[in-house]
Scaffold this active site. Structure first.
Site, PDB file in Angstrom:
ATOM      1  N   LYS A 137      25.549  96.089 -22.256  1.00  0.00           N
ATOM      2  CA  LYS A 137      26.043  96.167 -23.606  1.00  0.00           C
ATOM      3  C   LYS A 137      26.115  94.839 -24.438  1.00  0.00           C
ATOM      4  CE  LYS A 137      26.070  99.605 -25.505  1.00  0.00           C
ATOM      5  NZ  LYS A 137      25.024 100.620 -26.255  1.00  0.00           N
ATOM      6  N   TYR A 146      27.776  97.726 -16.567  1.00  0.00           N
ATOM      7  CA  TYR A 146      27.338  98.673 -17.939  1.00  0.00           C
ATOM      8  C   TYR A 146      27.810  97.892 -19.126  1.00  0.00           C
ATOM      9  CZ  TYR A 146      28.587 101.382 -21.994  1.00  0.00           C
ATOM     10  OH  TYR A 146      28.627 101.939 -23.412  1.00  0.00           O
ATOM     11  N   THR A 174      30.130  98.970 -27.853  1.00  0.00           N
ATOM     12  CA  THR A 174      31.250  99.745 -27.323  1.00  0.00           C
ATOM     13  C   THR A 174      32.197  98.481 -27.439  1.00  0.00           C
ATOM     14  OG1 THR A 174      32.052 100.211 -25.216  1.00  0.00           O
ATOM     15  CG2 THR A 174      29.998  99.151 -25.194  1.00  0.00           C
ATOM     16  N   ASP A 175      33.289  99.321 -27.135  1.00  0.00           N
ATOM     17  CA  ASP A 175      34.594  98.343 -27.375  1.00  0.00           C
ATOM     18  C   ASP A 175      34.898  97.600 -25.919  1.00  0.00           C
ATOM     19  OD1 ASP A 175      35.208 100.537 -25.715  1.00  0.00           O
ATOM     20  OD2 ASP A 175      37.356 100.915 -26.872  1.00  0.00           O
ATOM     21  N   GLU A 176      34.007  98.135 -24.979  1.00  0.00           N
ATOM     22  CA  GLU A 176      34.158  97.676 -23.585  1.00  0.00           C
ATOM     23  C   GLU A 176      33.534  96.148 -23.540  1.00  0.00           C
ATOM     24  OE1 GLU A 176      32.851 100.084 -20.294  1.00  0.00           O
ATOM     25  OE2 GLU A 176      33.803 101.881 -21.168  1.00  0.00           O
TER      26      GLU A 176
HETATM   27  P1  NAD Z   1      24.400 109.418 -23.416  1.00  0.00           P
HETATM   28  O1  NAD Z   1      24.202 108.806 -22.004  1.00  0.00           O
HETATM   29  O2  NAD Z   1      25.135 110.783 -23.674  1.00  0.00           O
HETATM   30  O3  NAD Z   1      22.992 109.396 -24.253  1.00  0.00           O
HETATM   31  C1  NAD Z   1      22.066 108.320 -24.128  1.00  0.00           C
HETATM   32  C2  NAD Z   1      20.694 108.826 -24.755  1.00  0.00           C
HETATM   33  O4  NAD Z   1      19.968 107.867 -24.720  1.00  0.00           O
HETATM   34  C3  NAD Z   1      20.249 110.066 -23.886  1.00  0.00           C
HETATM   35  O5  NAD Z   1      19.682 110.862 -24.850  1.00  0.00           O
HETATM   36  C4  NAD Z   1      19.088 109.432 -22.967  1.00  0.00           C
HETATM   37  O6  NAD Z   1      17.842 110.160 -22.819  1.00  0.00           O
HETATM   38  C5  NAD Z   1      18.682 108.248 -24.031  1.00  0.00           C
HETATM   39  N1  NAD Z   1      18.005 107.200 -23.154  1.00  0.00           N
HETATM   40  C6  NAD Z   1      18.437 106.447 -22.213  1.00  0.00           C
HETATM   41  N2  NAD Z   1      17.486 105.551 -21.756  1.00  0.00           N
HETATM   42  C7  NAD Z   1      16.371 105.611 -22.694  1.00  0.00           C
HETATM   43  C8  NAD Z   1      15.238 104.739 -22.828  1.00  0.00           C
HETATM   44  N3  NAD Z   1      15.033 103.727 -22.079  1.00  0.00           N
HETATM   45  N4  NAD Z   1      14.524 105.063 -23.999  1.00  0.00           N
HETATM   46  C9  NAD Z   1      14.893 106.236 -24.948  1.00  0.00           C
HETATM   47  N5  NAD Z   1      15.988 106.991 -24.580  1.00  0.00           N
HETATM   48  C10 NAD Z   1      16.803 106.593 -23.809  1.00  0.00           C
HETATM   49  O7  NAD Z   1      25.124 108.333 -24.190  1.00  0.00           O
HETATM   50  P2  NAD Z   1      26.266 108.448 -25.546  1.00  0.00           P
HETATM   51  O8  NAD Z   1      27.664 108.541 -24.785  1.00  0.00           O
HETATM   52  O9  NAD Z   1      25.631 109.395 -26.419  1.00  0.00           O
HETATM   53  O10 NAD Z   1      26.262 106.892 -26.120  1.00  0.00           O
HETATM   54  C11 NAD Z   1      25.374 106.511 -27.029  1.00  0.00           C
HETATM   55  C12 NAD Z   1      25.436 104.997 -27.286  1.00  0.00           C
HETATM   56  O11 NAD Z   1      26.871 104.957 -27.866  1.00  0.00           O
HETATM   57  C13 NAD Z   1      25.200 104.168 -26.191  1.00  0.00           C
HETATM   58  O12 NAD Z   1      24.749 103.037 -26.430  1.00  0.00           O
HETATM   59  C14 NAD Z   1      26.720 103.916 -25.722  1.00  0.00           C
HETATM   60  O13 NAD Z   1      26.839 102.625 -25.130  1.00  0.00           O
HETATM   61  C15 NAD Z   1      27.551 103.961 -27.169  1.00  0.00           C
HETATM   62  N6  NAD Z   1      28.694 104.116 -26.940  1.00  0.00           N
HETATM   63  C16 NAD Z   1      29.301 105.310 -26.396  1.00  0.00           C
HETATM   64  C17 NAD Z   1      30.595 105.750 -26.313  1.00  0.00           C
HETATM   65  C18 NAD Z   1      31.135 106.934 -25.525  1.00  0.00           C
HETATM   66  O14 NAD Z   1      32.439 106.988 -25.535  1.00  0.00           O
HETATM   67  N7  NAD Z   1      30.394 107.638 -24.998  1.00  0.00           N
HETATM   68  C19 NAD Z   1      31.685 104.773 -27.126  1.00  0.00           C
HETATM   69  C20 NAD Z   1      31.235 103.631 -27.786  1.00  0.00           C
HETATM   70  C21 NAD Z   1      29.789 103.524 -27.658  1.00  0.00           C
HETATM   71  O1  DAU Z   2      35.087 102.538 -24.392  1.00  0.00           O
HETATM   72  C1  DAU Z   2      33.926 103.264 -24.764  1.00  0.00           C
HETATM   73  C2  DAU Z   2      33.031 103.588 -23.463  1.00  0.00           C
HETATM   74  O2  DAU Z   2      33.742 104.885 -23.033  1.00  0.00           O
HETATM   75  C3  DAU Z   2      31.572 103.893 -23.668  1.00  0.00           C
HETATM   76  O3  DAU Z   2      30.894 102.709 -24.006  1.00  0.00           O
HETATM   77  C4  DAU Z   2      31.120 104.426 -22.297  1.00  0.00           C
HETATM   78  O4  DAU Z   2      29.722 104.765 -22.498  1.00  0.00           O
HETATM   79  C5  DAU Z   2      31.806 105.777 -22.022  1.00  0.00           C
HETATM   80  O5  DAU Z   2      31.226 106.283 -20.925  1.00  0.00           O
HETATM   81  C6  DAU Z   2      33.301 105.520 -21.990  1.00  0.00           C
HETATM   82  O6  DAU Z   2      33.550 104.720 -20.723  1.00  0.00           O
HETATM   83  P1  DAU Z   2      34.672 104.995 -19.608  1.00  0.00           P
HETATM   84  O7  DAU Z   2      34.523 104.515 -18.498  1.00  0.00           O
HETATM   85  O8  DAU Z   2      36.202 104.806 -20.325  1.00  0.00           O
HETATM   86  O9  DAU Z   2      34.628 106.816 -19.739  1.00  0.00           O
HETATM   87  P2  DAU Z   2      34.738 107.692 -18.604  1.00  0.00           P
HETATM   88  O10 DAU Z   2      34.717 109.170 -19.370  1.00  0.00           O
HETATM   89  O11 DAU Z   2      33.745 107.497 -17.494  1.00  0.00           O
HETATM   90  O12 DAU Z   2      36.246 107.450 -17.939  1.00  0.00           O
HETATM   91  C7  DAU Z   2      37.238 107.541 -18.874  1.00  0.00           C
HETATM   92  C8  DAU Z   2      38.656 106.992 -18.037  1.00  0.00           C
HETATM   93  O13 DAU Z   2      38.658 108.211 -17.076  1.00  0.00           O
HETATM   94  C9  DAU Z   2      38.418 106.050 -17.088  1.00  0.00           C
HETATM   95  O14 DAU Z   2      39.482 105.150 -17.030  1.00  0.00           O
HETATM   96  C10 DAU Z   2      38.093 106.385 -15.651  1.00  0.00           C
HETATM   97  C11 DAU Z   2      38.598 108.049 -15.702  1.00  0.00           C
HETATM   98  N1  DAU Z   2      37.951 108.792 -14.862  1.00  0.00           N
HETATM   99  C12 DAU Z   2      36.666 109.168 -15.270  1.00  0.00           C
HETATM  100  C13 DAU Z   2      35.904 110.012 -14.621  1.00  0.00           C
HETATM  101  C14 DAU Z   2      34.440 110.264 -14.799  1.00  0.00           C
HETATM  102  C15 DAU Z   2      38.763 109.491 -13.950  1.00  0.00           C
HETATM  103  O15 DAU Z   2      39.993 109.159 -13.672  1.00  0.00           O
HETATM  104  N2  DAU Z   2      37.998 110.631 -13.261  1.00  0.00           N
HETATM  105  C16 DAU Z   2      36.733 110.877 -13.380  1.00  0.00           C
HETATM  106  O16 DAU Z   2      36.353 111.811 -13.016  1.00  0.00           O
END
Ligand code: NAD
Ligand code: DAU
Length: 341
Positions: A164, A160, A132-134
């Site tokens: 990562k 988190y 992730t970019d985080e």
């Molecule tokens: P998500 O939370 O929707 O899905 C995570 C999945 O992993 C779920 O199906 C869960 O059951 C499975 N999981 C969790 N712990 C596990 C374990 N111990 N063993 C096996 N399976 C397990 O997450 P997402 O948003 O789909 O993110 C997927 C990946 O991409 C993550 O690694 C996250 O850090 C990364 N990522 C997410 C975003 C975003 O915006 N959502 C952006 C950049 C990177």
């Molecule tokens: O940048 C990549 C990341 O983006 C991934 O690595 C993470 O897995 C993914 O969860 C996401 O992280 P964020 O914290 O940016 O996403 P989130 O949707 O939780 O929040 C987006 C923005 O919105 C953040 O600034 C917090 C704000 N927020 C979030 C929620 C859930 C609100 O203001 N209200 C809310 O209810």
């Protein structure tokens, strides 16, 4: 014909990835390993049942015995690790779980790749870590010229992002010490179908559809760089197949928006009033701005986005409108019964 292990394939990004690749590459085989935590939803991938090049296994990436047996039995060519605890707010409540799943889970997979290399029969050709970019921390709001490149140092803010980053560092350490063939992608905020309704966009859509107050943290001026999940997954696929071994690649949406802008876009499309917006206490340690420079993957691998933010969001909002039973199942807890085993 190649065999792929896809971990976390029942989650948001992993399930979209499976729908993309299982259909695109009928000659390849895909094994999904997912623990079905609260964020894993078998409904996301149920429609893949019966595909001859796909199978699902319920299991935890931290379970050494299960993982090692699976690697020996299946002899994977490629491993893509999507599995993680992914929600920042949860990491503030329970940091240890994030270290456990995200760092130790990743290390179990790396140890299995190392074991296959040492045994010499069928070494894994590529281990890919979905990061992730985080891991780069955040950028100031008043410096729109600054973007994260792959050269930025790791500088994390939340349990988190620290977990990562810890996983990324282990991947790089195993590459250097044990000569494992790895790549890492670091992507910005994804949106699209099947995103668990704890993240901003599905929270806003589902609450707005029910005329409930929409919680906006702080002043709503934090900035995220939004990318459609399909564009992220096309990038991961390109990197896994064609990326240079040992390299890190950034993937970004080129679509920076404040949270307030995102919320207003959704309310407008749904025809709901802005009076639903409710400012609530800020997230502790809240990252201000993420912005990604994806020049490397664009120039090296020809990756580009196919979605712009407006059309991607319109399609996404329509998906949630047309799939309200998907959210209702999550709200009622019924989705936990979707995997019959
Ligand atoms: P998500 O939370 O929707 O899905 C995570 C999945 O992993 C779920 O199906 C869960 O059951 C499975 N999981 C969790 N712990 C596990 C374990 N111990 N063993 C096996 N399976 C397990 O997450 P997402 O948003 O789909 O993110 C997927 C990946 O991409 C993550 O690694 C996250 O850090 C990364 N990522 C997410 C975003 C975003 O915006 N959502 C952006 C950049 C990177
Ligand atoms: O940048 C990549 C990341 O983006 C991934 O690595 C993470 O897995 C993914 O969860 C996401 O992280 P964020 O914290 O940016 O996403 P989130 O949707 O939780 O929040 C987006 C923005 O919105 C953040 O600034 C917090 C704000 N927020 C979030 C929620 C859930 C609100 O203001 N209200 C809310 O209810």
């Amino acid at each position: 014909m190649s065999k792929f292990l896809i971990t976390g394939g029942a989650g948001f990004i992993g399930s979209n990835y499976l729908h993309y690749v299982v259909n695109k590459y009928p000659e390849d085989n895909f094994v999904c390993l997912d623990a079905l935590t609260y964020a894993g939803n078998y409904n996301n991938i149920k429609s893949l049942e019966g595909k001859t090049n796909y199978k699902f296994i319920k299991g935890d990436i931290r379970d050494k015995e299960l993982v090692f047996d699976l690697f020996k039995e299946e002899e994977f060519d490629y491993v893509i690790n999507f599995a993680a605890e992914s929600h920042v707010d949860n990491s503030i409540k329970n940091p240890n779980l994030f270290a456990d799943t995200n760092i130790l889970g990743t290390m179990t997979l790396l140890n299995a790749v190392k074991m296959m290399k040492n045994e010499g029969n069928h070494p894994v050709k590529r281990y890919h870590q979905v990061s992730t970019d985080e891991v780069y921390g955040d950028l100031p709001l008043d410096r729109p010229d600054l973007l994260f490149t792959e050269e930025n140092p790791i500088h994390t803010s939340s349990p988190y992002s620290a977990s990562k980053a810890g996983a990324d560092l282990q991947v790089l350490a195993y590459a250097r010490t044990f000569k494992l063939p790895i790549t890492i992608s670091r992507c910005s905020n994804n949106y699209g179908a099947y995103q668990f309704p704890e993240k901003l966009i599905p929270v806003v859509i589902s609450k707005a559809l029910n005329d409930e107050p929409i919680p906006v943290y702080g002043k709503g001026d934090n900035v995220r760089d939004w990318i459609h999940v399909h564009d992220h997954n096309v990038g991961v696929d390109l990197i896994v197949r064609n990326g240079r071994e040992g390299e890190i690649y950034n993937l970004g949406g080129h679509s920076e928006r404040t949270n307030l802008e995102v919320v207003k876009t959704i309310l407008k499309q749904l025809g709901k009033p802005e009076s639903l917006i409710t400012f609530v206490s800020d997230r502790p340690g809240h990252d201000r701005r993420y912005a990604i420079d994806s020049t490397k993957v664009e120039e090296e691998l020809g990756w580009d986005r196919t979605y712009d933010f407006d059309s991607g969001m319109k399609e996404t909002i329509d998906w949630y409108i047309n799939n309200q039973d998907w959210i209702d199942d999550i709200k009622s807890g019924e989705y936990k019964n979707s995997y019959k085993g």
